[in-house]
Design a protein around this motif. Structure first.
Motif, mmCIF file in Angstrom:
data_model
loop_
_atom_site.group_PDB
_atom_site.id
_atom_site.type_symbol
_atom_site.label_atom_id
_atom_site.label_comp_id
_atom_site.label_asym_id
_atom_site.label_seq_id
_atom_site.Cartn_x
_atom_site.Cartn_y
_atom_site.Cartn_z
ATOM 1 N N MET A 64 0.844 -1.202 0.000
ATOM 2 C CA MET A 64 0.000 0.000 0.000
ATOM 3 C C MET A 64 0.877 1.250 0.000
ATOM 4 N N PRO A 65 0.668 2.161 -0.950
ATOM 5 C CA PRO A 65 1.480 3.386 -0.979
ATOM 6 C C PRO A 65 1.037 4.380 0.088
ATOM 7 N N TYR A 66 2.001 5.083 0.651
ATOM 8 C CA TYR A 66 1.734 6.087 1.677
ATOM 9 C C TYR A 66 2.313 7.428 1.244
ATOM 10 N N THR A 67 1.783 8.484 1.865
ATOM 11 C CA THR A 67 2.406 9.798 1.726
ATOM 12 C C THR A 67 3.406 9.925 2.860
ATOM 13 N N VAL A 68 4.676 10.060 2.490
ATOM 14 C CA VAL A 68 5.768 9.990 3.461
ATOM 15 C C VAL A 68 6.611 11.258 3.383
ATOM 16 N N LEU A 69 6.912 11.822 4.535
ATOM 17 C CA LEU A 69 7.823 12.966 4.606
ATOM 18 C C LEU A 69 9.173 12.479 5.104
ATOM 19 N N VAL A 70 10.234 12.855 4.394
ATOM 20 C CA VAL A 70 11.592 12.525 4.824
ATOM 21 C C VAL A 70 12.311 13.823 5.146
ATOM 22 N N THR A 71 12.584 14.051 6.436
ATOM 23 C CA THR A 71 13.412 15.192 6.801
ATOM 24 C C THR A 71 14.868 14.811 6.552
ATOM 25 N N GLY A 72 15.712 15.812 6.388
ATOM 26 C CA GLY A 72 17.118 15.518 6.103
ATOM 27 C C GLY A 72 17.285 14.783 4.792
ATOM 28 N N ALA A 73 16.425 15.087 3.816
ATOM 29 C CA ALA A 73 16.416 14.338 2.553
ATOM 30 C C ALA A 73 17.665 14.552 1.718
ATOM 31 N N THR A 74 18.414 15.611 2.007
ATOM 32 C CA THR A 74 19.657 15.840 1.268
ATOM 33 C C THR A 74 20.851 15.222 1.981
ATOM 34 N N GLY A 75 20.625 14.633 3.146
ATOM 35 C CA GLY A 75 21.708 14.083 3.942
ATOM 36 C C GLY A 75 22.086 12.669 3.557
ATOM 37 N N PHE A 76 23.025 12.134 4.311
ATOM 38 C CA PHE A 76 23.604 10.815 4.050
ATOM 39 C C PHE A 76 22.546 9.717 4.045
ATOM 40 N N VAL A 77 21.826 9.548 5.126
ATOM 41 C CA VAL A 77 20.806 8.502 5.203
ATOM 42 C C VAL A 77 19.535 8.920 4.467
ATOM 43 N N GLY A 78 19.113 10.168 4.646
ATOM 44 C CA GLY A 78 17.865 10.628 4.070
ATOM 45 C C GLY A 78 17.797 10.512 2.560
ATOM 46 N N SER A 79 18.893 10.796 1.880
ATOM 47 C CA SER A 79 18.892 10.735 0.415
ATOM 48 C C SER A 79 18.686 9.304 -0.071
ATOM 49 N N HIS A 80 19.315 8.346 0.593
ATOM 50 C CA HIS A 80 19.143 6.940 0.209
ATOM 51 C C HIS A 80 17.751 6.430 0.578
ATOM 52 N N LEU A 81 17.258 6.876 1.721
ATOM 53 C CA LEU A 81 15.918 6.463 2.142
ATOM 54 C C LEU A 81 14.858 6.978 1.176
ATOM 55 N N ALA A 82 14.951 8.250 0.805
ATOM 56 C CA ALA A 82 13.974 8.830 -0.113
ATOM 57 C C ALA A 82 13.968 8.074 -1.445
ATOM 58 N N ARG A 83 15.138 7.710 -1.919
ATOM 59 C CA ARG A 83 15.212 6.970 -3.187
ATOM 60 C C ARG A 83 14.518 5.619 -3.076
ATOM 61 N N GLN A 84 14.764 4.919 -1.977
ATOM 62 C CA GLN A 84 14.153 3.600 -1.815
ATOM 63 C C GLN A 84 12.639 3.699 -1.686
ATOM 64 N N LEU A 85 12.169 4.696 -0.944
ATOM 65 C CA LEU A 85 10.725 4.863 -0.774
ATOM 66 C C LEU A 85 10.046 5.185 -2.096
ATOM 67 N N VAL A 86 10.676 5.998 -2.922
ATOM 68 C CA VAL A 86 10.132 6.297 -4.247
ATOM 69 C C VAL A 86 10.080 5.027 -5.090
ATOM 70 N N GLU A 87 11.155 4.238 -5.046
ATOM 71 C CA GLU A 87 11.195 2.990 -5.807
ATOM 72 C C GLU A 87 10.106 2.026 -5.343
ATOM 73 N N ASP A 88 9.740 2.111 -4.064
ATOM 74 C CA ASP A 88 8.691 1.240 -3.521
ATOM 75 C C ASP A 88 7.284 1.754 -3.825
ATOM 76 N N GLY A 89 7.195 2.901 -4.483
ATOM 77 C CA GLY A 89 5.894 3.402 -4.915
ATOM 78 C C GLY A 89 5.218 4.389 -3.990
ATOM 79 N N HIS A 90 5.911 4.883 -2.976
ATOM 80 C CA HIS A 90 5.309 5.833 -2.053
ATOM 81 C C HIS A 90 5.392 7.259 -2.595
ATOM 82 N N ASP A 91 4.475 8.098 -2.134
ATOM 83 C CA ASP A 91 4.476 9.524 -2.457
ATOM 84 C C ASP A 91 5.409 10.206 -1.458
#
Length: 302
Positions: free
Chosen positions: A1-28
């Protein structure tokens, strides 16, 4: 199920990789940044600042799950700044009906001897939950991945020094974790009913002293890395030394060295029952980090 997800620190070390994975998983994915016009990473850029609660209210509107990956380690006043930011975020999340906050904190026993850095991480955990939004906390030690501060210190020491000076804190035990495992756990607890309101300790399979991490990182690169024991080198002097031989600034080095006097190992592996899978070993994590660095330097992408 896709969710609307906010990632703080999205330009940072962990945040940038997390945001990419969440997008690949189909989340907004909403990538929160103070400079949205310059953001070119995965997800949709959302301008907000943790010091500005009104901007957080706007950023969190309609969000199901929020990842909190913010800290002010480079500031001398980081404890006060981190507390105020967490308080603001908790208020805005509650007002918007956010279903879950996921926070990446730090390992370490609550024995009254935590460093200021780790003590601040514990306070943030409590403040994020003060308004009633369920918080899932993942506590980690050193994250091994290209671009991470602690890993970069390790890599640069191995690269720059013919002989490693080993102060007393380099004998402290830690349980490093590979970046892909951190991302796997962060994604795995997303709206997971077994993770709501819980604190998990995450780590790789190897418990190592910091000096062992250096020696094994050197061995992976087929380098020798002799060491000289200097027990009288204080954390204050060590911070200046790290700032001199690596590109980390003094304030960050000081806060990290202070935390390196605390043993940070996993005592509870409950996360492996909630998010199954075998974690990556230290040597393989080093290889992955070095491969990512080489890939970035060559200008190629995955």
């Amino acid at each position: 199920m896709p969710y609307t997800v906010l990632v703080t620190g999205a330009t940072g070390f962990v945040g940038s990789h997390l945001a990419r994975q969440l997008v690949e998983d189909g989340h907004d994915v909403r990538a929160m940044t103070r400079h949205p016009d310059g953001y070119d990473g995965p997800g949709k850029a959302v301008g907000a600042d943790v010091a500005d609660v009104d901007s957080l209210r706007t950023a969190l509107e309609g969000v199901d799950v929020a990842y909190y990956l913010v800290h002010a380690l480079e500031s001398k006043d980081f404890e006060r700044m981190d507390a105020a930011a967490a308080h603001n975020f908790a208020r805005a999340a509650a007002e918007n009906g956010v279903r879950q906050i996921v926070y990446l904190g730090g390992l370490g026993d609550d024995d009254g001897r935590l460093s200021a850095h780790l003590r601040s991480r514990r306070e943030v955990e409590k403040l994020l939950g003060e308004t009633g939004v369920p918080v899932t906390v993942l506590r980690a030690a050193v994250v091994i991945g290209h671009g991470g501060i602690s890993w970069e210190i390790t890599r640069q020491l191995v690269d720059h020094l013919p002989v490693m000076i080993t102060p007393k804190w380099t004998k402290t035990r830690t349980q490093p974790i590979a970046l892909p495992d951190v991302i796997r756990y962060l994604v795995g607890v997303l709206d997971n009913p077994d993770a709501m309101g819980r604190v998990f300790e995450i780590g790789g399979p190897d418990v190592l002293r910091y000096v062992d991490m250096l020696k094994r990182a050197a061995k992976v690169q087929r380098k020798s890395f002799p060491s000289v024991n200097v027990p009288l080198l204080t954390p204050h002097l060590s911070s200046g030394w790290l700032a001199l031989v690596t590109d980390v600034n003094y304030a960050t080095a000081r806060n990290l060295v202070a935390s390196m006097t605390n043993e940070v190992v996993v005592h509870d592996d409950a996360i492996r029952h909630v998010v199954p899978g075998d974690p990556i070993g230290y040597d393989d994590a080093v290889r992955l980090a070095l491969e990512d660095r080489a890939r970035e330097q060559s200008g190629s992408t995955r």
